[in-house]
Design a protein around this motif. Structure first.
Motif, PDB file in Angstrom:
ATOM      1  N   GLY A  58      19.278 -27.489 -61.504  1.00  0.00           N
ATOM      2  CA  GLY A  58      18.353 -28.612 -61.379  1.00  0.00           C
ATOM      3  C   GLY A  58      18.538 -29.635 -62.479  1.00  0.00           C
TER       4      GLY A  58
ATOM      5  N   MET B  30      12.101 -31.825 -57.542  1.00  0.00           N
ATOM      6  CA  MET B  30      13.097 -31.040 -58.265  1.00  0.00           C
ATOM      7  C   MET B  30      12.615 -30.738 -59.677  1.00  0.00           C
TER       8      MET B  30
ATOM      9  N   THR C 103      19.794 -33.445 -61.955  1.00  0.00           N
ATOM     10  CA  THR C 103      18.951 -34.523 -62.471  1.00  0.00           C
ATOM     11  C   THR C 103      19.730 -35.397 -63.436  1.00  0.00           C
TER      12      THR C 103
ATOM     13  N   ASN D 299      18.658 -21.748 -60.953  1.00  0.00           N
ATOM     14  CA  ASN D 299      17.922 -22.893 -60.418  1.00  0.00           C
ATOM     15  C   ASN D 299      17.608 -23.910 -61.506  1.00  0.00           C
TER      16      ASN D 299
ATOM     17  N   ASN E 105      11.941 -26.987 -61.250  1.00  0.00           N
ATOM     18  CA  ASN E 105      12.488 -26.530 -62.518  1.00  0.00           C
ATOM     19  C   ASN E 105      11.391 -25.901 -63.367  1.00  0.00           C
TER      20      ASN E 105
END
Length: 96
Positions: A78, A34, A82, A74, A38
């Protein structure tokens, strides 16, 4: 017109390769993956902004706008996910 066709070919090739690579990642590696996506989305945003620095056709501007919107979505999503995951690993503070 040739630039548009080239962009579409690159998009579909990168989509197919990305799908094949990501679908084979074990669940343990999803968090580092992930972070990498990013970073890739941030590069996509920069590339789309560079596209607007040169004269482009309206169709290319539409594709560039779509790239900026989806990559920004995105990146923000993300970072939000996170942040939630990191929050889960923080220990609860004991009250005295």
């Amino acid at each position: 017109m040739l630039n548009l066709i080239l962009m579409i070919v690159v998009f579909f090739c990168s989509f197919a390769i990305g799908y094949l690579l990501i679908s084979r990642v074990p669940p343990l590696l999803h968090t580092p993956l992930m972070s990498m996506t990013n970073a890739i989305s941030a590069i996509t945003i920069l590339a789309a902004l560079i596209l607007f620095a040169v004269p482009t056709t309206p169709v290319e501007k539409i594709f560039g706008s779509i790239a900026i919107i989806t990559a920004t979505f995105n990146v923000v999503g993300g970072f939000a996910i996170t942040h939630k995951m990191l929050k889960m690993f923080k220990g609860k503070k004991k009250q005295a």
